[in-house]
Design a protein around this motif. Structure first.
Motif, PDB file in Angstrom:
ATOM      1  N   GLU A 178       0.832  -1.197   0.000  1.00  0.00           N
ATOM      2  CA  GLU A 178       0.000   0.000   0.000  1.00  0.00           C
ATOM      3  C   GLU A 178       0.869   1.250   0.000  1.00  0.00           C
ATOM      4  N   VAL A 179       0.456   2.260  -0.765  1.00  0.00           N
ATOM      5  CA  VAL A 179       1.127   3.564  -0.774  1.00  0.00           C
ATOM      6  C   VAL A 179       0.291   4.525   0.069  1.00  0.00           C
ATOM      7  N   LYS A 180       0.858   5.016   1.149  1.00  0.00           N
ATOM      8  CA  LYS A 180       0.098   5.862   2.071  1.00  0.00           C
ATOM      9  C   LYS A 180       0.480   7.327   1.889  1.00  0.00           C
TER      10      LYS A 180
ATOM     11  N   ARG B 220      -5.234  -3.259   2.672  1.00  0.00           N
ATOM     12  CA  ARG B 220      -5.678  -1.963   3.203  1.00  0.00           C
ATOM     13  C   ARG B 220      -6.477  -2.125   4.487  1.00  0.00           C
ATOM     14  N   THR B 221      -7.309  -3.152   4.558  1.00  0.00           N
ATOM     15  CA  THR B 221      -8.190  -3.320   5.713  1.00  0.00           C
ATOM     16  C   THR B 221      -7.572  -4.155   6.828  1.00  0.00           C
ATOM     17  N   GLN B 222      -6.731  -5.123   6.463  1.00  0.00           N
ATOM     18  CA  GLN B 222      -6.164  -6.028   7.466  1.00  0.00           C
ATOM     19  C   GLN B 222      -4.673  -5.805   7.693  1.00  0.00           C
ATOM     20  N   GLY B 223      -4.058  -5.022   6.806  1.00  0.00           N
ATOM     21  CA  GLY B 223      -2.650  -4.697   7.005  1.00  0.00           C
ATOM     22  C   GLY B 223      -1.683  -5.771   6.598  1.00  0.00           C
ATOM     23  N   GLN B 224      -2.173  -6.849   6.019  1.00  0.00           N
ATOM     24  CA  GLN B 224      -1.261  -7.902   5.580  1.00  0.00           C
ATOM     25  C   GLN B 224      -1.862  -8.642   4.390  1.00  0.00           C
ATOM     26  N   SER B 225      -0.981  -9.243   3.638  1.00  0.00           N
ATOM     27  CA  SER B 225      -1.410  -9.976   2.458  1.00  0.00           C
ATOM     28  C   SER B 225      -1.853 -11.379   2.847  1.00  0.00           C
ATOM     29  N   GLU B 226      -2.699 -11.939   2.006  1.00  0.00           N
ATOM     30  CA  GLU B 226      -3.147 -13.312   2.234  1.00  0.00           C
ATOM     31  C   GLU B 226      -1.977 -14.259   2.086  1.00  0.00           C
ATOM     32  N   LYS B 227      -1.897 -15.262   2.932  1.00  0.00           N
ATOM     33  CA  LYS B 227      -0.802 -16.218   2.861  1.00  0.00           C
ATOM     34  C   LYS B 227      -0.875 -17.002   1.552  1.00  0.00           C
TER      35      LYS B 227
END
Length: 233
Positions: free
Chosen positions: A9-11, A92-99
């Motif tokens: 994500e680019v913040k 964006r919502t969970q802060g991490q990518s799916e494994k």
């Protein structure tokens, strides 16, 4: 075609680029710099593949940008882009990518086309395209002349970094992940280049032979191996 997606994500609130995605086909080939962009008018997100500035120009004189790589079919484009946007929303919502799923990956199938190309003052000897399973294409692959032989250069972009000699550092946009696949892919591109070059060199010879053949027939003769017209006896 199996693939894995990673999103960062680019913040930056002032930027309409909201993230960047990386896609790996199978476990063999990586695509980077895929932008996730927000339309300022509607706030809708869309996927923008990495691009390069072409020599073509619009009616207003500005350069035309073309995709370095992109899905070939509408079906795969829709599937891939939806997957990228879904992964961005997860980050964006969970802060991490799916494994990543530990699934067995089939060998990545591909084909290549090569056009020999030379320009004075340039070490470019050919341009290649890579097709992955009739679903995805990579353009702008260069065949360059080295000191002893040609070699393959993948599409790249100029970074803001410099090397120890003050020269710009370039980063590949897409490239093979494993050594085995790199050797297989580059070997096929070099083989296709040599085959296309040999064919290109044969064409003027075939045209010359056909021209001599027509001339000999018009003069009432025939050709032997040295292309010399001989009269009928």
């Amino acid at each position: 075609m199996k693939y894995a997606i990673r999103v960062n994500e680019v913040k930056k609130e002032e930027s309409n680029v909201k993230g960047f995605a990386t896609v790996v086909f199978g476990d063999s080939f990586k695509i980077t710099n895929i932008a996730i962009v927000e339309r300022k008018e509607t706030g809708q997100l869309f996927v923008s593949m990495p691009r390069y500035k072409s020599s073509e120009r619009n009616e207003d004189g500005t350069n035309v940008y073309k995709d370095v790589c992109n899905p070939i079919t509408a079906e795969f484009r829709e599937e891939l882009y939806e997957s990228i946007l879904a992964e961005y929303e997860l980050v964006r919502t969970q802060g991490q990518s799916e494994k990543e799923k530990n699934e067995e990956v089939s060998p990545l199938e591909f084909s290549v086309t090569v056009t020999p190309y030379e320009r004075e003052g340039s070490n470019i000897r050919g341009l290649a395209r890579i097709y992955f399973e009739d679903s995805f294409i990579v353009n702008n692959v260069n065949i360059l002349q080295g000191k002893e032989k040609v070699f393959v250069a993948m599409p790249s972009y100029k970074t803001k970094q410099k090397d120890e000699n003050g020269k710009d550092i370039y980063q590949d946009i897409c490239y093979p992940v494993t050594r085995d696949f790199r050797e297989k892919l580059y070997g096929e591109i070099e083989r296709a280049y040599q085959e296309a070059k040999d064919k290109q060199q044969e064409e003027p010879r075939e045209k010359a032979q056909a021209k001599n053949q027509g001339k000999a027939q018009a003069e009432g003769g025939f050709l032997e191996a040295d292309d010399t017209p001989l009269p009928f006896r």
